[in-house]
Design a protein around this motif. Sequence first.
Motif, PDB file in Angstrom:
ATOM      1  N   ASP A  19       8.328  79.022  31.917  1.00  0.00           N
ATOM      2  CA  ASP A  19       8.576  80.353  32.454  1.00  0.00           C
ATOM      3  C   ASP A  19       9.140  80.241  33.859  1.00  0.00           C
ATOM      4  OD1 ASP A  19       7.467  81.484  30.147  1.00  0.00           O
ATOM      5  OD2 ASP A  19       5.449  81.513  31.022  1.00  0.00           O
ATOM      6  N   TYR A  20      10.056  81.163  34.180  1.00  0.00           N
ATOM      7  CA  TYR A  20      10.583  81.296  35.536  1.00  0.00           C
ATOM      8  C   TYR A  20      10.254  82.701  36.024  1.00  0.00           C
ATOM      9  CZ  TYR A  20      13.421  77.037  34.952  1.00  0.00           C
ATOM     10  OH  TYR A  20      13.842  75.743  34.765  1.00  0.00           O
ATOM     11  N   LYS A  21       9.572  82.774  37.150  1.00  0.00           N
ATOM     12  CA  LYS A  21       9.185  84.082  37.680  1.00  0.00           C
ATOM     13  C   LYS A  21       9.312  84.056  39.196  1.00  0.00           C
ATOM     14  CE  LYS A  21       5.663  87.677  37.143  1.00  0.00           C
ATOM     15  NZ  LYS A  21       5.851  88.205  38.501  1.00  0.00           N
ATOM     16  N   SER A  79      11.330  85.500  33.316  1.00  0.00           N
ATOM     17  CA  SER A  79      11.987  85.041  32.084  1.00  0.00           C
ATOM     18  C   SER A  79      11.179  85.393  30.835  1.00  0.00           C
ATOM     19  CB  SER A  79      12.221  83.533  32.141  1.00  0.00           C
ATOM     20  OG  SER A  79      10.989  82.818  32.140  1.00  0.00           O
ATOM     21  N   ARG A  80       9.920  85.751  30.971  1.00  0.00           N
ATOM     22  CA  ARG A  80       9.111  86.100  29.801  1.00  0.00           C
ATOM     23  C   ARG A  80       9.599  87.379  29.126  1.00  0.00           C
ATOM     24  NH1 ARG A  80       3.360  85.897  32.689  1.00  0.00           N
ATOM     25  NH2 ARG A  80       4.653  87.094  34.166  1.00  0.00           N
ATOM     26  N   ARG A  81      10.432  88.143  29.816  1.00  0.00           N
ATOM     27  CA  ARG A  81      11.007  89.354  29.214  1.00  0.00           C
ATOM     28  C   ARG A  81      11.875  89.028  28.000  1.00  0.00           C
ATOM     29  NH1 ARG A  81      11.613  94.039  32.782  1.00  0.00           N
ATOM     30  NH2 ARG A  81      13.773  94.266  32.057  1.00  0.00           N
ATOM     31  N   TRP A  82      12.335  87.775  27.889  1.00  0.00           N
ATOM     32  CA  TRP A  82      13.104  87.381  26.704  1.00  0.00           C
ATOM     33  C   TRP A  82      12.288  87.515  25.412  1.00  0.00           C
ATOM     34  CZ3 TRP A  82      18.137  86.468  25.837  1.00  0.00           C
ATOM     35  CH2 TRP A  82      18.964  86.310  26.951  1.00  0.00           C
ATOM     36  N   GLY A  83      10.979  87.566  25.543  1.00  0.00           N
ATOM     37  CA  GLY A  83      10.146  87.753  24.363  1.00  0.00           C
ATOM     38  C   GLY A  83      10.366  89.080  23.667  1.00  0.00           C
ATOM     39  N   ALA A  84      10.957  90.050  24.366  1.00  0.00           N
ATOM     40  CA  ALA A  84      11.234  91.369  23.785  1.00  0.00           C
ATOM     41  C   ALA A  84      12.622  91.454  23.170  1.00  0.00           C
ATOM     42  CB  ALA A  84      11.081  92.454  24.853  1.00  0.00           C
ATOM     43  N   PHE A  85      13.427  90.417  23.333  1.00  0.00           N
ATOM     44  CA  PHE A  85      14.828  90.462  22.886  1.00  0.00           C
ATOM     45  C   PHE A  85      14.936  90.167  21.401  1.00  0.00           C
ATOM     46  CE2 PHE A  85      18.964  88.321  22.215  1.00  0.00           C
ATOM     47  CZ  PHE A  85      19.821  89.298  22.676  1.00  0.00           C
ATOM     48  N   VAL A 103      24.726  89.820  27.135  1.00  0.00           N
ATOM     49  CA  VAL A 103      23.662  89.994  28.118  1.00  0.00           C
ATOM     50  C   VAL A 103      23.785  88.900  29.167  1.00  0.00           C
ATOM     51  CG1 VAL A 103      22.047  91.137  26.548  1.00  0.00           C
ATOM     52  CG2 VAL A 103      22.027  88.634  26.749  1.00  0.00           C
ATOM     53  N   LYS A 104      23.056  89.089  30.258  1.00  0.00           N
ATOM     54  CA  LYS A 104      23.144  88.187  31.403  1.00  0.00           C
ATOM     55  C   LYS A 104      21.775  87.600  31.726  1.00  0.00           C
ATOM     56  CE  LYS A 104      23.185  89.116  36.405  1.00  0.00           C
ATOM     57  NZ  LYS A 104      23.600  90.088  37.433  1.00  0.00           N
ATOM     58  N   THR A 105      21.772  86.363  32.200  1.00  0.00           N
ATOM     59  CA  THR A 105      20.570  85.757  32.738  1.00  0.00           C
ATOM     60  C   THR A 105      20.960  84.759  33.814  1.00  0.00           C
ATOM     61  OG1 THR A 105      18.533  84.556  32.219  1.00  0.00           O
ATOM     62  CG2 THR A 105      20.501  83.898  31.004  1.00  0.00           C
ATOM     63  N   HIS A 106      20.077  84.579  34.796  1.00  0.00           N
ATOM     64  CA  HIS A 106      20.227  83.487  35.753  1.00  0.00           C
ATOM     65  C   HIS A 106      19.220  82.376  35.466  1.00  0.00           C
ATOM     66  CE1 HIS A 106      23.210  85.566  38.003  1.00  0.00           C
ATOM     67  NE2 HIS A 106      22.406  86.481  38.496  1.00  0.00           N
ATOM     68  N   THR A 107      18.445  82.530  34.411  1.00  0.00           N
ATOM     69  CA  THR A 107      17.405  81.558  34.084  1.00  0.00           C
ATOM     70  C   THR A 107      18.019  80.289  33.484  1.00  0.00           C
ATOM     71  OG1 THR A 107      15.839  83.341  33.663  1.00  0.00           O
ATOM     72  CG2 THR A 107      15.327  81.194  32.706  1.00  0.00           C
ATOM     73  N   LEU A 132      17.220  75.798  54.917  1.00  0.00           N
ATOM     74  CA  LEU A 132      16.330  76.472  53.979  1.00  0.00           C
ATOM     75  C   LEU A 132      16.883  76.411  52.559  1.00  0.00           C
ATOM     76  CD1 LEU A 132      15.378  79.585  56.127  1.00  0.00           C
ATOM     77  CD2 LEU A 132      13.858  77.721  55.471  1.00  0.00           C
ATOM     78  N   PHE A 133      18.195  76.539  52.431  1.00  0.00           N
ATOM     79  CA  PHE A 133      18.867  76.389  51.135  1.00  0.00           C
ATOM     80  C   PHE A 133      18.662  74.981  50.590  1.00  0.00           C
ATOM     81  CE2 PHE A 133      22.964  74.827  49.299  1.00  0.00           C
ATOM     82  CZ  PHE A 133      22.948  75.511  48.102  1.00  0.00           C
ATOM     83  N   LEU A 134      18.778  73.969  51.450  1.00  0.00           N
ATOM     84  CA  LEU A 134      18.640  72.579  51.007  1.00  0.00           C
ATOM     85  C   LEU A 134      17.203  72.228  50.643  1.00  0.00           C
ATOM     86  CD1 LEU A 134      20.843  70.478  53.477  1.00  0.00           C
ATOM     87  CD2 LEU A 134      21.436  71.321  51.203  1.00  0.00           C
ATOM     88  N   ASP A 135      16.245  72.742  51.396  1.00  0.00           N
ATOM     89  CA  ASP A 135      14.865  72.276  51.275  1.00  0.00           C
ATOM     90  C   ASP A 135      14.003  73.134  50.369  1.00  0.00           C
ATOM     91  OD1 ASP A 135      15.577  70.303  53.077  1.00  0.00           O
ATOM     92  OD2 ASP A 135      14.843  71.415  54.825  1.00  0.00           O
ATOM     93  N   GLY A 136      14.431  74.365  50.077  1.00  0.00           N
ATOM     94  CA  GLY A 136      13.591  75.268  49.305  1.00  0.00           C
ATOM     95  C   GLY A 136      13.727  75.049  47.808  1.00  0.00           C
ATOM     96  N   ASP A 137      12.868  75.737  47.071  1.00  0.00           N
ATOM     97  CA  ASP A 137      12.971  75.711  45.610  1.00  0.00           C
ATOM     98  C   ASP A 137      13.005  77.130  45.050  1.00  0.00           C
ATOM     99  OD1 ASP A 137      10.416  76.582  46.026  1.00  0.00           O
ATOM    100  OD2 ASP A 137       9.424  75.026  44.832  1.00  0.00           O
ATOM    101  N   HIS A 138      13.326  78.109  45.913  1.00  0.00           N
ATOM    102  CA  HIS A 138      13.289  79.507  45.526  1.00  0.00           C
ATOM    103  C   HIS A 138      14.392  79.842  44.506  1.00  0.00           C
ATOM    104  CE1 HIS A 138      15.267  78.818  49.428  1.00  0.00           C
ATOM    105  NE2 HIS A 138      16.245  79.531  48.929  1.00  0.00           N
ATOM    106  N   ILE A 139      14.106  80.814  43.684  1.00  0.00           N
ATOM    107  CA  ILE A 139      15.051  81.274  42.665  1.00  0.00           C
ATOM    108  C   ILE A 139      15.746  82.548  43.126  1.00  0.00           C
ATOM    109  CG2 ILE A 139      15.321  82.032  40.265  1.00  0.00           C
ATOM    110  CD1 ILE A 139      12.716  80.507  39.636  1.00  0.00           C
ATOM    111  N   ASP A 140      14.948  83.516  43.609  1.00  0.00           N
ATOM    112  CA  ASP A 140      15.499  84.845  43.832  1.00  0.00           C
ATOM    113  C   ASP A 140      16.550  84.874  44.933  1.00  0.00           C
ATOM    114  OD1 ASP A 140      13.584  84.313  45.725  1.00  0.00           O
ATOM    115  OD2 ASP A 140      12.397  86.109  45.371  1.00  0.00           O
ATOM    116  N   ALA A 141      16.501  83.957  45.895  1.00  0.00           N
ATOM    117  CA  ALA A 141      17.534  83.917  46.927  1.00  0.00           C
ATOM    118  C   ALA A 141      18.376  82.655  46.833  1.00  0.00           C
ATOM    119  CB  ALA A 141      16.906  84.025  48.314  1.00  0.00           C
ATOM    120  N   VAL A 142      18.228  81.898  45.799  1.00  0.00           N
ATOM    121  CA  VAL A 142      19.056  80.751  45.428  1.00  0.00           C
ATOM    122  C   VAL A 142      18.875  79.573  46.387  1.00  0.00           C
ATOM    123  CG1 VAL A 142      21.327  79.952  44.727  1.00  0.00           C
ATOM    124  CG2 VAL A 142      20.762  82.358  44.514  1.00  0.00           C
TER     125      VAL A 142
END
Length: 290
Positions: free
Chosen positions: A12-14, A20-26, A94-98, A151-161
């Motif tokens: 899961d990615y959250k 990403s668990r919303r894919w369970g409704a697709f 449909v679109k996803t960034h996951t 911060l871009f190099l060292d982080g692992d965040h998804i929502d701000a890439v």
Amino acid sequence: MTAAPPEPALRDYKDTLTDSRRWGAFTPRDGDIVVSTPPKCGTTWTQGILAMLIAGDPLVDAKTSMKSPWVDICIRDVAEVMARLEAQDHRRQVKTHTPFDGVPYWPQMRYITVYRHPIDVHFSYRKHVANMSVDFAADLFPDDLSRGFRLFLDGDHIDAVSLEFILTHYRETLAREPRENILRLHYADMTRDLPRTVARIAKHVGIDHPQALLDAIADAATFDSMKSNAHRFTPSAGQEFWRNDAEFFNTASSNKWEGKLSPEDLAAYDARMAAALSPEDRRWLEWGSA
């Protein structure tokens, strides 16, 4: 026709914006198209091309956020999104960034993924966030460019890439290849030869149009054309989500970091990339097929 069971997502990615668990409704249909990219790599560009190909009309109102929604985004009720998709009687996208390890895989569907030089992604995302009418992830983009880049190099965040997220997305695509229903594109290749890209996408999804129509779609899919028609192509256009809808299409340029990052910044980036990817895979992620 009843779809075959999918290969399930492996993780899961959250984050603050997506789940990403919303894919369970697709509920898939044969021929559905999934556009999966890290943010700011050409997602809306690709979806705009698909909207024109599916409609057979370069003047189509793409309305990507409503007609071809981002499945994972949490700001819209998942039941409402799925009902809207179920009501469609045309070919769906449909679109996803996951990354692909977080998305179910159906062999009867088509998948398109797009990548871009990671540093260009970072600078484009800074502009993207600044154009939002709400302060989203502002703390991840300080005014100091070097600090924000670290911060871009060292982080692992998804929502701000982060670089780590881009690398994870890319590696998971490579792990799923080669499969005939996955097409991997690069932003630089799209920029260099847009008519060829339109033809490749059409072939991949099995849409056959006369050459004159494909040429017209390529003309309508140029950066300048999509920016001047932002009301048709910008996600959530006209909803005051953006300070300026047209500025969603900021620039189509590359090498955005030239003259902005220090040698030390670039050396740190080089070290991360050299450790993460083979020379061949790194070259493609940064520059495409050139």
